[in-house]
Design a protein around this motif. Structure first.
Motif, PDB file in Angstrom:
ATOM      1  N   VAL A  12     -18.904  30.759  35.925  1.00 62.76           N
ATOM      2  CA  VAL A  12     -17.625  31.588  35.935  1.00 62.76           C
ATOM      3  C   VAL A  12     -17.314  31.739  35.084  1.00 62.76           C
ATOM      4  O   VAL A  12     -18.265  31.770  33.712  1.00 62.76           O
ATOM      5  N   SER A  13     -16.118  33.148  33.903  1.00 62.76           N
ATOM      6  CA  SER A  13     -16.072  33.098  32.404  1.00 62.76           C
ATOM      7  C   SER A  13     -14.619  32.558  33.169  1.00 62.76           C
ATOM      8  O   SER A  13     -13.692  33.164  33.355  1.00 62.76           O
ATOM      9  N   ILE A  14     -13.864  32.110  31.139  1.00 61.72           N
ATOM     10  CA  ILE A  14     -12.862  32.510  30.809  1.00 61.72           C
ATOM     11  C   ILE A  14     -12.375  33.373  29.849  1.00 61.72           C
ATOM     12  O   ILE A  14     -13.241  33.519  28.490  1.00 61.72           O
ATOM     13  N   TYR A  15     -11.683  34.200  29.565  1.00 64.98           N
ATOM     14  CA  TYR A  15     -10.963  34.817  28.953  1.00 64.98           C
ATOM     15  C   TYR A  15     -10.045  34.400  28.138  1.00 64.98           C
ATOM     16  O   TYR A  15      -9.216  34.314  28.166  1.00 64.98           O
ATOM     17  N   ALA A  16     -10.523  34.929  26.094  1.00 66.59           N
ATOM     18  CA  ALA A  16      -9.762  34.498  25.183  1.00 66.59           C
ATOM     19  C   ALA A  16     -10.006  35.438  24.034  1.00 66.59           C
ATOM     20  O   ALA A  16     -10.889  35.991  24.519  1.00 66.59           O
ATOM     21  N   SER A  17      -9.279  35.218  23.551  1.00 67.19           N
ATOM     22  CA  SER A  17      -8.931  35.994  22.117  1.00 67.19           C
ATOM     23  C   SER A  17      -9.983  35.821  21.551  1.00 67.19           C
ATOM     24  O   SER A  17      -9.695  34.716  21.301  1.00 67.19           O
ATOM     25  N   ALA A  18     -10.528  36.704  20.872  1.00 64.12           N
ATOM     26  CA  ALA A  18     -11.481  36.205  19.397  1.00 64.12           C
ATOM     27  C   ALA A  18     -11.015  35.299  18.012  1.00 64.12           C
ATOM     28  O   ALA A  18     -11.522  34.256  18.049  1.00 64.12           O
ATOM     29  N   GLU A  19      -9.811  35.344  18.492  1.00 59.34           N
ATOM     30  CA  GLU A  19      -8.627  34.434  17.530  1.00 59.34           C
ATOM     31  C   GLU A  19      -8.353  33.297  17.974  1.00 59.34           C
ATOM     32  O   GLU A  19      -7.858  32.599  17.674  1.00 59.34           O
ATOM     33  N   CYS A  20      -8.872  32.816  19.541  1.00 59.11           N
ATOM     34  CA  CYS A  20      -8.430  31.487  20.787  1.00 59.11           C
ATOM     35  C   CYS A  20      -9.511  29.792  19.522  1.00 59.11           C
ATOM     36  O   CYS A  20     -10.434  30.279  18.875  1.00 59.11           O
ATOM     37  N   THR A  31     -10.823  24.801  21.047  1.00 61.32           N
ATOM     38  CA  THR A  31     -10.997  23.622  21.640  1.00 61.32           C
ATOM     39  C   THR A  31     -11.098  24.234  23.413  1.00 61.32           C
ATOM     40  O   THR A  31     -10.657  23.560  24.268  1.00 61.32           O
ATOM     41  N   ILE A  32     -10.563  25.711  23.312  1.00 59.70           N
ATOM     42  CA  ILE A  32     -11.149  26.401  24.922  1.00 59.70           C
ATOM     43  C   ILE A  32     -12.088  25.942  24.933  1.00 59.70           C
ATOM     44  O   ILE A  32     -12.775  25.945  26.049  1.00 59.70           O
ATOM     45  N   GLN A  33     -13.759  26.917  24.232  1.00 59.74           N
ATOM     46  CA  GLN A  33     -14.648  26.374  24.219  1.00 59.74           C
ATOM     47  C   GLN A  33     -14.750  24.923  24.752  1.00 59.74           C
ATOM     48  O   GLN A  33     -15.910  25.159  25.318  1.00 59.74           O
ATOM     49  N   ARG A  34     -14.344  23.814  23.588  1.00 55.08           N
ATOM     50  CA  ARG A  34     -15.014  22.925  24.056  1.00 55.08           C
ATOM     51  C   ARG A  34     -14.565  22.118  25.688  1.00 55.08           C
ATOM     52  O   ARG A  34     -15.197  21.362  25.834  1.00 55.08           O
ATOM     53  N   SER A  35     -13.874  22.384  26.023  1.00 57.11           N
ATOM     54  CA  SER A  35     -12.542  22.795  27.362  1.00 57.11           C
ATOM     55  C   SER A  35     -13.703  22.561  28.084  1.00 57.11           C
ATOM     56  O   SER A  35     -13.762  22.124  29.230  1.00 57.11           O
ATOM     57  N   ALA A  36     -13.993  23.445  28.312  1.00 56.97           N
ATOM     58  CA  ALA A  36     -14.969  24.739  28.775  1.00 56.97           C
ATOM     59  C   ALA A  36     -16.111  24.030  29.251  1.00 56.97           C
ATOM     60  O   ALA A  36     -16.581  23.441  30.324  1.00 56.97           O
ATOM     61  N   ARG A  69     -20.075  26.281  27.507  1.00 56.56           N
ATOM     62  CA  ARG A  69     -18.969  26.663  26.454  1.00 56.56           C
ATOM     63  C   ARG A  69     -18.976  28.197  26.105  1.00 56.56           C
ATOM     64  O   ARG A  69     -18.378  29.010  25.872  1.00 56.56           O
ATOM     65  N   GLN A  70     -20.471  28.890  26.812  1.00 54.96           N
ATOM     66  CA  GLN A  70     -20.530  30.132  27.172  1.00 54.96           C
ATOM     67  C   GLN A  70     -20.214  31.280  27.924  1.00 54.96           C
ATOM     68  O   GLN A  70     -19.960  32.125  27.613  1.00 54.96           O
TER      69      GLN A  70
END
Ligand SMILES: *Cc1c(COP(=O)(O)O)cnc(C)c1O
Length: 491
Positions: free
Chosen positions: A170-178, A181-186, A193-194
């Motif tokens: 799957v993909s989660i899209y977030a800005s480079a400034e996110c 904790t978004i990557q850690r949640s993934a 995280r990728q």
């Protein structure tokens, strides 16, 4: 003689004593905890006590050794990161809950206020139709929201990811400034995280919608399932707000879960001057906010809001446990009457997230809103946003200052400049260290397009407006002094 039974009947006296210690602390007349003359390390470094010293002595140690060597974070001059000291009503509420309701379940006033305060927060912060759950901070709040997103995306293709795991990328899209904790949640959710695809930003640190479309299209072509789009309502770095409306509409068009990370910036919606930036929030499937940031709650209070808490329930439910199931009445019929707080667990927040035991946090939010109302919170947020703007104006007007980013919320990024400086990053780094060591003005730094910026962030309930200009004066004084040293060295 020290009784091993818990001390009772003296809370008023003992809390009063700690209250005096805290009142003194908040004057910030004490030296910093790491000042060379401080002796607390050696005084506290004691062997494991076999005999207790009693609660009076514990209170004395807290007041004399611990509190005066506490954190610089509650200092009104502190403007680093996005963290602050709790306001008084929050501290009172936390103390009350510690004793009167150690858990957030059962049919108590605390459980009731948990829901009431979530609804108040949702109404106040522009998401009146969403239902919430508290957790310990933005980290967990994002995890819970993305757990809901994972549940929704996989249920749509006939899979229960929480029971059976996932079978595709799957993909989660977030800005480079996110926030990371978004990557850690993934990672925690088993997506990797990728799976977080970082979308580039425009020159105001906002997600570029055209790049987002390209990333989604390319994933669909390659058989990767889009799972969520994360937009920032106030980045941690600069306070940037992504184009929520455009992103939200795109999410609807592609039928992708739309998550808004407003851990820091969601309360900015109270400043009507900025209301336009929050348009599109109503499209969100989930939104988070950290009352322990801009609202002044004691640390450990975040909220996740979702359109449908059933997704959370299915994502995070625990298997039934014998010791729980029989302990309360399980009568869901409309005319079943609660006659004892042990007749019902109340709203099952423990199945909407990852914590079973958890403190009552609603009482904290309830107390803060009761104390000064929406109007008071709005004024506070105005003041903080004005402080960032005061600095921006000063930086634009002074020949030795440069504004690096026009403030959106209560963060302002600027630096000291002079023709005689070779390496502005190094210079501003030195200036910043001296600022923190010699003053009560403690901003952080960040980088804007590789340029080191001094980054005050105002969220503290004890910040006063003058402090913005006082910080500017301190930067100028230290900057000029460093320049004179340069000149001295050269000639
Ligand atoms: C602070 C922050 C987080 C993490 O919150 P914690 O409460 O520190 O766990 C997440 N997202 C954003 C945008 C933040 O500013």
């Amino acid at each position: 003689m020290n009784n091993e039974l818990a001390e009772t009947g003296r809370l008023a006296e003992l809390l009063g004593s700690i209250g005096q210690g805290l009142d003194q602390f908040l004057k910030f007349e004490h030296l910093d905890a790491q000042h060379p003359s401080k002796q607390w390390h050696s005084l506290l470094k004691q062997p494991l006590p076999i005999q207790g010293v009693g609660v009076n002595q514990v209170t004395k140690l807290i007041n004399e050794q611990i509190i005066p060597n506490g954190s610089p974070v509650p200092n009104p001059g502190f403007s680093s990161f996005i963290t602050t000291g709790a306001v008084t009503s929050s501290t009172l509420a936390t103390t009350a809950a510690n004793i009167a309701s150690p858990q957030r379940y059962l049919g108590t006033a605390f459980n009731f206020v948990e829901e009431l305060s979530l609804n108040w927060l949702a109404e106040m912060l522009g998401v009146p139709n969403l239902k919430g759950v508290y957790s310990s901070g933005g980290s967990v709040a994002n995890l819970i929201a993305l757990g809901g997103a994972r549940q929704s995306a996989f249920e749509a293709i006939g899979i229960d990811p929480s029971a059976n795991g996932i079978d595709r990328k799957v993909s989660i899209y977030a800005s480079a400034e996110c926030h990371h904790t978004i990557q850690r949640s993934a990672g925690v959710l088993g997506l990797g995280r990728q799976s977080v695809k970082l979308i580039d930003c425009d020159n105001k640190q906002r997600m570029k919608v055209s790049s987002l479309v390209n990333a989604i299209e390319s994933d669909i072509k390659n058989g990767v399932m889009p799972m969520a789009i994360v937009a920032n309502a106030g980045t941690t770095n600069t306070g940037a707000i992504d184009p929520l409306k455009a992103i939200g509409e795109l999410a609807k068009q592609y039928d992708i879960w739309f998550h808004v990370d407003g851990a820091y910036g969601l309360p900015g919606i109270l400043d009507q001057r900025l209301a336009e930036l929050y348009q599109g929030l109503e499209l969100a499937d989930s939104v988070i906010v950290d009352p322990h940031k801009w609202l002044g709650a004691s640390v450990g209070v975040a909220a996740t809001f979702v359109k449908d808490r059933d997704f959370l329930l299915r994502a995070f439910t625990q298997e039934p446990a014998d010791y729980l199931e029989g302990s309360v009445e399980q009568d869901d019929s409309p005319n079943s009457k609660m006659e004892h707080s042990l007749d019902d667990f109340g709203i099952p927040y423990f199945d909407f997230g990852v914590e079973l035991s958890a403190p009552c946090r609603g009482i904290v939010v309830w107390a803060m809103i009761q104390e000064i109302g929406v109007q008071g919170l709005r004024q506070r947020i105005f003041r903080h946003n004005d402080m960032a703007r005061d600095i921006a104006v000063a930086a634009k007007n002074h020949p030795n200052l440069e504004l690096l980013d026009e403030p959106t919320l209560s963060i302002c990024c600027f630096r000291y400049v002079d023709d005689r400086i070779d390496d502005l990053n190094l210079f501003n780094q030195r200036l910043h260290r001296r600022l923190v060591r010699e003053n009560q003005y403690m901003p952080s730094t960040t980088k804007i397009n590789e340029q080191l910026a001094i980054r005050p962030c105002y969220i503290g309930a004890r910040h006063e407006r003058e402090q913005a200009n006082q910080l500017v004066q301190a930067v100028l004084t230290i900057g000029n002094d460093l320049i004179n040293q340069l000149d001295g060295n050269n000639g």
